[in-house]
Design a protein around this motif. Structure first.
Motif, short mmCIF file in Angstrom:
data_model
loop_
_atom_site.label_atom_id
_atom_site.label_comp_id
_atom_site.label_asym_id
_atom_site.label_seq_id
_atom_site.Cartn_x
_atom_site.Cartn_y
_atom_site.Cartn_z
N THR A 121 0.92 -1.15 0.05
CA THR A 121 0.04 -0.03 -0.20
C THR A 121 0.89 1.25 0.08
O THR A 121 2.08 1.02 0.45
CB THR A 121 -0.79 0.26 1.29
N ARG A 147 5.87 -5.49 10.53
CA ARG A 147 4.74 -4.84 10.33
C ARG A 147 3.71 -5.57 11.16
O ARG A 147 3.54 -6.79 11.11
CB ARG A 147 4.37 -5.32 8.62
N CYS A 207 5.42 2.69 15.86
CA CYS A 207 4.49 3.37 15.06
C CYS A 207 2.97 2.79 15.30
O CYS A 207 2.84 1.62 15.05
CB CYS A 207 4.82 3.88 13.89
N ALA A 260 5.45 4.84 5.22
CA ALA A 260 5.92 4.52 6.61
C ALA A 260 7.43 3.91 6.46
O ALA A 260 8.48 4.34 7.13
CB ALA A 260 5.09 3.59 7.13
N THR A 274 -3.01 -0.90 11.84
CA THR A 274 -1.70 -1.70 11.34
C THR A 274 -0.65 -0.61 11.67
O THR A 274 -0.67 0.51 11.42
CB THR A 274 -1.78 -1.86 9.78
N GLY A 275 0.46 -0.98 12.16
CA GLY A 275 1.62 -0.29 12.56
C GLY A 275 2.69 -0.99 12.56
O GLY A 275 2.81 -2.02 11.71
N TYR A 276 3.91 -0.48 13.06
CA TYR A 276 5.19 -1.24 13.09
C TYR A 276 6.36 -0.87 14.04
O TYR A 276 5.93 0.07 14.80
CB TYR A 276 6.00 -1.12 11.70
N ARG A 291 0.52 3.72 1.98
CA ARG A 291 0.91 3.99 3.40
C ARG A 291 1.97 3.06 3.76
O ARG A 291 3.08 3.51 4.78
CB ARG A 291 -0.45 3.33 4.30
N LEU A 292 2.44 1.71 3.31
CA LEU A 292 3.46 1.01 3.64
C LEU A 292 4.78 1.70 3.11
O LEU A 292 5.73 1.89 3.95
CB LEU A 292 3.45 -0.44 2.96
N TYR A 330 11.98 -3.84 9.47
CA TYR A 330 10.48 -3.04 9.64
C TYR A 330 9.61 -4.51 9.97
O TYR A 330 9.23 -5.32 9.08
CB TYR A 330 10.18 -2.44 8.26
N SER A 333 -0.90 3.80 14.29
CA SER A 333 -1.41 4.97 13.42
C SER A 333 -2.48 5.89 14.21
O SER A 333 -3.14 4.88 15.23
CB SER A 333 -2.15 4.29 12.18
N ARG A 384 4.16 8.19 17.27
CA ARG A 384 5.49 7.27 17.06
C ARG A 384 6.47 7.72 18.30
O ARG A 384 6.33 8.80 18.81
CB ARG A 384 6.02 7.91 15.86
N TYR A 406 -7.36 2.72 10.83
CA TYR A 406 -6.07 1.76 10.66
C TYR A 406 -5.40 1.24 11.79
O TYR A 406 -4.98 2.14 12.60
CB TYR A 406 -5.35 2.81 9.72
#
Ligand code: PML
Length: 256
Positions: free
Chosen positions: A160, A205, A184, A166, A193-195, A162-163, A203, A186, A219, A191
């Motif tokens: 995406t 995910r 992170c 980020a 999903t973060g990381y 967004r991926l 990274y 979001s 973050r 949303y």
């Protein structure tokens, strides 16, 4: 190749931030980038903006071209993985987890979200960002078309924009000596999903990092004790960083 330009967009409604995007592009691609950012601003799920700010600026410093971090798609239980990741990054898990909880509560002094990141010294947990309401933002980010092609191909259906955004951002953050990792979550309520990312490792995910519908997040950049803050902030804001290749999108973690 012509001169490089930084193109930035941010949109808001009634003074509240809606969305933002940025890229570093060759001068022949400025119009394309501006068009796609205006389109993005007008199609934000958060609503139609009443203000869109676009900035096009020549890049004056020599950019840093660097490989992006590899991405690990995590399907293991979240808390267990977070503990392992914090240990791998030399961050005491209790400290890491306490900042994860803070992001879910709202890390600004009023309990709201911060536009920029917290900078947290390890192991003291001291917050080093000069403005505790705004935090620190990393900017001047780009990706080569080769790296973008590799990312799209290797991530496949998991790609995406967004991926991509980020990954470029955190690859820049993690390239600075003394950074131990970045978490992170979001702040977009839709949303989850973060990381968590670790310099030279990857990274990670993370899915379902927060309950759906929660407008909190942010973050945290974890740093070692001897990191000098002003040059780090200057690097984050002003050094142009361009992701030049993408190593891979993996479903196996690089540890047990
Ligand atoms: C992803 O890996 O899908 C992106 C996670 C970070 C999202 C931050 C944001 O765009 O709000």
């Amino acid at each position: 190749m012509g001169r490089l330009f930084s193109v930035k967009m941010r949109s808001s409604k009634g003074g509240a931030h809606l969305c933002g995007a940025e890229a570093i592009v060759d001068e022949s691609s400025i119009s394309k980038a501006v068009y796609s950012f205006v389109k993005r601003a007008l199609s934000s799920k958060r609503g139609i903006p009443d203000f869109v700010n676009l900035k096009v600026e020549a890049v004056k410093q020599e950019p840093i071209y660097s490989p992006l971090l590899p991405v690990f798609h995590v399907s293991q239980p979240l808390r267990e993985v977070l503990v392992k990741l914090f240990k791998l990054a030399s961050i005491p898990p209790s400290l890491g987890l306490s900042f994860y909880s803070l992001l879910l509560k709202g890390p600004s002094p009023t309990g709201g979200v911060m536009r920029g990141a917290l900078i947290v010294e390890v192991p003291s947990g001291k917050r080093l960002e000069p403005d505790k309401f705004k935090g620190v933002r990393a900017s001047c980010l780009g990706i080569t078309s080769r790296a973008l092609g590799e990312l799209k191909e290797k991530a496949g259906k998991f790609y995406t924009d967004r991926l991509k955004d980020a990954l470029v951002l955190t690859s820049k953050i993690c390239s600075y000596p003394g950074v131990l990792g970045e978490l992170c979550v979001s702040d977009d309520p839709d949303y989850t999903t973060g990381y968590f990312s670790i310099p030279k490792i990857g990274y990670f995910r993370l899915f379902n990092l927060k309950p759906y519908g929660l407008s909190k997040g942010g973050r945290v950049i974890f740093v070692s004790r001897n990191l000098e803050v002003p040059p780090f902030i200057d690097y984050l804001k002003n050094s142009p960083f361009i992701g030049s290749s993408f190593p891979g999108y993996y479903f196996e973690l690089p540890f047990r």
